[in-house]
Design an enzyme around this catalytic site. Structure first.
Site, short mmCIF file in Angstrom:
data_model
loop_
_atom_site.label_atom_id
_atom_site.label_comp_id
_atom_site.label_asym_id
_atom_site.label_seq_id
_atom_site.Cartn_x
_atom_site.Cartn_y
_atom_site.Cartn_z
N GLY A 11 -8.72 -11.84 -0.37
CA GLY A 11 -9.00 -10.43 -0.64
C GLY A 11 -9.59 -10.21 -2.02
CG HIS A 44 -2.16 -0.83 1.03
ND1 HIS A 44 -3.43 -0.30 0.96
CD2 HIS A 44 -2.31 -2.16 0.87
CE1 HIS A 44 -4.30 -1.28 0.78
NE2 HIS A 44 -3.64 -2.41 0.73
CD1 TRP A 60 -4.95 -2.12 -8.97
CD2 TRP A 60 -6.27 -3.63 -9.94
NE1 TRP A 60 -5.50 -1.52 -10.08
CE2 TRP A 60 -6.33 -2.43 -10.69
CE3 TRP A 60 -7.02 -4.73 -10.35
CZ2 TRP A 60 -7.10 -2.31 -11.83
CZ3 TRP A 60 -7.80 -4.61 -11.50
CH2 TRP A 60 -7.84 -3.40 -12.22
CB THR A 84 -3.78 0.51 -3.13
OG1 THR A 84 -4.33 -0.37 -2.14
CG2 THR A 84 -3.24 1.75 -2.47
CD GLN A 142 5.29 -8.50 -10.91
OE1 GLN A 142 5.58 -9.48 -10.24
NE2 GLN A 142 4.17 -7.83 -10.73
CG HIS A 157 -14.61 -3.29 -0.10
ND1 HIS A 157 -14.83 -4.38 0.72
CD2 HIS A 157 -13.44 -3.55 -0.74
CE1 HIS A 157 -13.85 -5.24 0.61
NE2 HIS A 157 -12.99 -4.77 -0.28
CG ASP A 176 -4.44 2.93 2.05
OD1 ASP A 176 -5.59 2.45 2.08
OD2 ASP A 176 -3.47 2.33 1.57
#
Length: 459
Positions: free
Chosen positions: A379, A23, A359, A146, A341, A155, A124
């Site tokens: 999640g 995050h 994500w 995020t 990555q 949510h 956040d």
């Protein structure tokens, strides 16, 4: 941690980071961009000592920091001598219990140091309490989600989902669609994050996210690491719920810092010698690792398939690999404790990304034009995997949700060889083009960033 000298200043922004998972890093990346775009605004960045140490791990990181970002350490909420009970998410619970008071105290210190009251709280989105703090401080509140638009929607609509899908009947309704929410027509009840309608509904995390969904519409703006063209229906739905809803990503395409440096482990040198779209890149992020049986199945599937691979696997987990695997596959692939990555996903030799579907990873794969094999754990990962497979059709979820040797081999063959895989590759290439358009010239994410900047610094 040394602080830069104060620049000429006309406004002061408090940046509140969530110090767990991945995050804090993207929030810092956005803060860097805002600080560079508004050099007369002071950004006070509040985060735990441990998380800040990982973000600013070298003198180079500190030297690269814009002079108008000031870093503050706050306590993690774990009192001296505290004995952990082993409860899941205990460390997060302790942090959240103490965070509002710690943030208030350190914000007051920062205001004294800078000589300016905070005009904006940039936080956040997890910090539902920021709504009340901003009101107390007579400041605006701008929140950063995020994850992706699908999980944000879940949510935001938690109460509606609970009303529509009776919690007592949820086990029988897992395959039903969430199509009563615009943009969620191909999402099933079973794809929802834990704590929305199944799992521990009273857990710390579930309560945090429920409260967040209720208060986020009060924010001056909500912004997200995505691009409008990825999911236009969800974008329009979320725009109707917030005062301002801003897609400003993909952030991986917007980094102002030079990323092409000398990386350890030789991944990029190794992949340079491979054929286009032939390599499987395997990584499950920083938080989760598949259980030992699945790690063995991945290794056996790779060895049997002969597919070239780069596998990012923590050193402590390498002992779970089959005996002799590393020697037998020395010419076929490379196993490293860390891999660059974004650079690997941009490389033409990468043909498939085997991922947990966090994500950031999904968006980086889209930005690189690489189809995915998904193994979600918890999640928002199931939601993201479902979108990859049936909404965007740019990958597939692993058979029955767990790795087996034969199942993994079939997935590799389907994505890298079969016509299905060619279709996935074509679809993700189109999304890649849209992602790049969004962040260049007058792209939607560039224009949205201007709106975000205005919301943060021109109160």
């Amino acid at each position: 941690m040394s602080q830069p000298s104060l620049p000429t200043r006309d406004s002061h922004v408090a940046v509140l980071a969530f110090p767990f998972g991945t995050h804090a890093a993207p929030l810092l990346a956005v803060t860097r961009r805002l600080a560079s775009a508004s050099p007369s605004t002071v950004f006070s960045f509040f985060n735990t000592t441990k998380s800040n140490a990982s973000l600013f791990s070298s003198s180079d990181d500190e030297a690269d920091r814009p002079t108008n970002i000031r870093v503050h350490n706050i306590p993690d909420g774990v009192l001296e001598g505290y004995v952990f009970t082993g409860r899941p998410q205990e460390v997060i619970e302790l942090f959240l219990d103490a965070a509002p008071d710690h943030f208030r105290r350190e914000i007051a210190v920062a205001e004294t140091e800078v000589g300016l009251k905070m005009k904006c709280m940039l936080t956040d989105a997890f910090f539902w309490f920021a709504a009340d703090m901003a009101t107390e401080m007579k400041a605006s509140w701008v929140a950063f989600w995020t994850g992706g638009p699908n999980s944000l929607t879940a949510h935001l609509y938690t109460d509606l989902i609970r009303e529509t899908i009776n919690i007592k009947e949820v086990d029988e309704r897992m395959e039903e669609s969430l199509g009563f929410i615009s943009g969620m027509e191909k999402i099933r009840v079973r794809d929802a994050p834990e704590g929305v309608v199944f799992g521990e509904l009273d857990s710390v995390f579930a309560n945090m996210l429920h409260k967040m969904g209720l208060v986020l519409p009060l924010a001056t703006a909500v912004f997200i690491n995505s691009f409008e063209e990825l999911d236009p229906t969800l974008t329009n739905n979320l725009r109707s719920k917030f005062k301002r809803y801003l897609n400003i990503g993909p952030l991986a395409l917007l980094s102002q810092r030079e990323t092409i440096v000398h990386y350890p482990n030789g991944c990029l040198a190794w992949i340079e010698k491979r054929s286009p779209a032939s390599v499987a890149y395997i990584s499950f992020g920083t938080v989760m690792t598949p259980p030992p049986g699945e790690l063995a199945a991945i290794a056996e599937g790779l060895e049997s398939s002969k597919v070239p691979f780069v596998w990012s696997l923590k050193e402590k987990d390498m002992v779970q690999l089959p005996k002799g695997f590393l020697d037998r596959t020395r010419d076929q692939g490379i196993v490293v404790p860390w891999a660059p990555q974004v650079e690997l996903l941009k490389h033409e030799a990468t043909g498939v990304f085997v991922t947990h579907c966090g994500w950031n990873s999904v968006l980086e794969s889209v930005s690189g034009g690489v189809p995915m094999i998904c193994r979600p754990f918890f999640g928002d990962q199931r939601l993201n995997g479902r979108a990859v497979e049936v909404v965007w059709e740019i990958g597939m979820t692993i058979t029955n949700g767990v790795f087996t040797k034969d199942g993994f081999e079939k997935c590799l063959d389907r994505v890298l060889v079969q016509d299905d895989g060619k279709k996935m590759k074509g679809n993700v290439k189109k999304l890649k083009e849209l992602a790049h358009e969004a962040v260049y010239a007058k792209g939607t994410s560039v224009e949205n960033f201007k709106v975000l900047l205005d919301a943060v610094v021109n109160i």
